[in-house]
Design an enzyme around this catalytic site. Structure first.
Site, short mmCIF file in Angstrom:
data_model
loop_
_atom_site.label_atom_id
_atom_site.label_comp_id
_atom_site.label_asym_id
_atom_site.label_seq_id
_atom_site.Cartn_x
_atom_site.Cartn_y
_atom_site.Cartn_z
N ARG A 41 0.76 -1.21 -0.08
CA ARG A 41 0.02 -0.12 -0.13
C ARG A 41 0.70 1.31 -0.22
O ARG A 41 1.12 1.82 -1.08
CB ARG A 41 -1.02 0.07 1.22
CG ARG A 41 -2.04 0.80 1.06
CD ARG A 41 -1.85 2.38 1.62
NE ARG A 41 -1.49 2.49 2.80
CZ ARG A 41 -1.02 3.50 3.38
NH1 ARG A 41 -0.99 4.69 2.67
NH2 ARG A 41 -0.47 3.85 4.58
N ASP A 42 1.34 1.70 1.15
CA ASP A 42 2.26 2.67 1.12
C ASP A 42 3.45 2.81 0.42
O ASP A 42 3.87 3.68 -0.20
CB ASP A 42 2.57 3.11 2.77
CG ASP A 42 3.04 4.65 3.19
OD1 ASP A 42 3.32 5.27 2.02
OD2 ASP A 42 3.38 5.02 3.97
N HIS A 96 4.34 5.05 12.87
CA HIS A 96 4.54 4.73 11.05
C HIS A 96 5.68 5.90 10.85
O HIS A 96 5.49 7.00 10.94
CB HIS A 96 3.08 5.19 10.71
CG HIS A 96 3.33 5.08 9.18
ND1 HIS A 96 3.04 3.83 8.30
CD2 HIS A 96 3.84 5.94 7.98
CE1 HIS A 96 3.14 4.15 6.96
NE2 HIS A 96 3.62 5.44 6.86
N HIS A 154 8.88 7.55 8.46
CA HIS A 154 9.49 7.57 7.18
C HIS A 154 10.78 7.91 7.62
O HIS A 154 11.39 8.77 8.48
CB HIS A 154 8.82 8.62 6.43
CG HIS A 154 7.42 8.10 5.69
ND1 HIS A 154 7.15 7.84 4.29
CD2 HIS A 154 6.24 7.66 5.92
CE1 HIS A 154 6.23 7.26 4.23
NE2 HIS A 154 5.67 7.33 5.25
N CYS A 204 4.27 9.62 0.13
CA CYS A 204 2.96 9.97 0.13
C CYS A 204 2.86 10.97 -1.03
O CYS A 204 3.64 11.98 -1.38
CB CYS A 204 2.31 10.91 1.28
SG CYS A 204 0.87 11.60 1.27
N ASN A 214 9.34 4.50 3.74
CA ASN A 214 9.25 4.33 4.91
C ASN A 214 10.58 3.58 5.43
O ASN A 214 11.43 3.28 4.73
CB ASN A 214 8.30 3.11 5.14
CG ASN A 214 6.76 3.70 4.38
OD1 ASN A 214 6.03 4.12 5.50
ND2 ASN A 214 6.49 3.31 3.27
#
Length: 298
Positions: A12-13, A203, A205, A236, A245
């Site tokens: 996903r991310d 979460h 980065h 993002c 990430n």
């Protein structure tokens, strides 16, 4: 702390900001390799506007192709009521609902102010009660590219509104990679102190090379779950210069060496990150995938 749960977010991310659009088949292969490496909770799709995030346009197809596993939690991201409905219809095991701490970012990301989105969550959570778990991620919890500093009071006010919906957990996200370990200790500690019964996820980065240090600070401050992405891919679409990430294999290496169990196999994570690099067609930022695990004696 002897165990930490890792939520794998590469499908996903990890992919949502990539210029290379992986096929549904390749996404399912990535998910399968992550499962083989020991991942048991994974964000597999984002139920957002495909015109804005074309990398996630096949969310329903990905869900339809996943292996049925009683021991795995497949998570879908939603930003509003429509996304939540799509995620539920696609039969996700859990919804990760995102709210940005700053109004400017939330408007760009979700078309509403932050507390307006939080009010939408209240309605969604009421309708979902007893049907599907909802975790909530507070993005830009450590800083915003448009508004700059985000105060702790602002974050805690949003946490208060979200905690009232009884989420399965609350995640603090460093969407643009500006946090330092001191920031993490302060904010995770403050949430833990106010809401000791709500599990905390983080979460991070690694935009400014503080991601792994922040992960360790989060563990020390009481977080029980960390997000990471194989190979360190991610970013993002709505955050300028927000790079990847923290890499799953880098995180697993650190935790393995610290005696903290994750259930993930380091070598399998490394091999999957290398496979993903080949599929994307460019170098990706993970470090342990290049160096390998702790070297065996000659």
């Amino acid at each position: 702390m002897t165990t930490i749960e890792i939520v794998e977010v590469s499908p996903r991310d990890g992919l949502q900001n990539e210029k290379t659009l992986l096929s549904t088949e390749d996404k399912l292969a990535l998910i399968g390799k992550a499962l083989d490496a020991g991942v048991r909770r994974m964000e597999v799709a984002s139920f957002v506007n495909p015109k804005k995030v074309p990398q996630m346009a096949d969310a329903e197809a990905v869900m339809a192709g996943l292996p049925a596993r009683d021991d795995v939690t497949y998570v879908g991201l939603a930003l509003n009521e429509r996304g939540f409905e799509r995620a539920v219809a696609a039969d996700v095991d859990e919804v990760n609902f995102a709210v940005m701490a700053s109004d400017t970012f939330n408007r760009r990301n979700q078309g509403a102010d932050a507390f307006e989105t939080a009010r939408q969550l209240t309605t969604i959570a009421d309708n979902a009660q007893g049907k599907i778990p909802i975790g909530v991620t507070i993005g830009t919890a450590f800083g915003c590219p448009f508004e700059g500093e985000v105060s702790l009071d602002r974050v805690l006010s949003l946490v208060e509104a979200i905690a009232a919906t009884l989420p399965r957990e609350i995640a603090l996200a460093d969407t643009i990679g500006v946090a330092t370990p001191r920031d993490v200790a302060e904010r995770v500690g403050a949430v833990r102190d106010r809401y000791p019964d709500v599990p905390i996820r983080c979460h991070f980065h690694n935009t400014r090379n503080t991601g792994i240090a922040n992960a360790w600070a989060a563990i020390e401050a009481g977080a029980t779950t960390l997000d990471s992405s194989l190979g360190g891919v991610g970013g993002c679409p709505f955050a300028p210069a927000a790079t990847g990430n923290i890499a799953t294999e880098d995180l697993v290496y650190m935790l393995d060496r610290a005696g903290i169990a994750t259930g993930l196999d380091l070598q399998a994570c490394i091999e999957t990150a290398q496979w993903l690099e080949g599929k994307l067609g460019h170098a990706i930022p993970g470090q342990v995938m290049k160096a390998g695990g702790f070297p065996a004696p000659a």
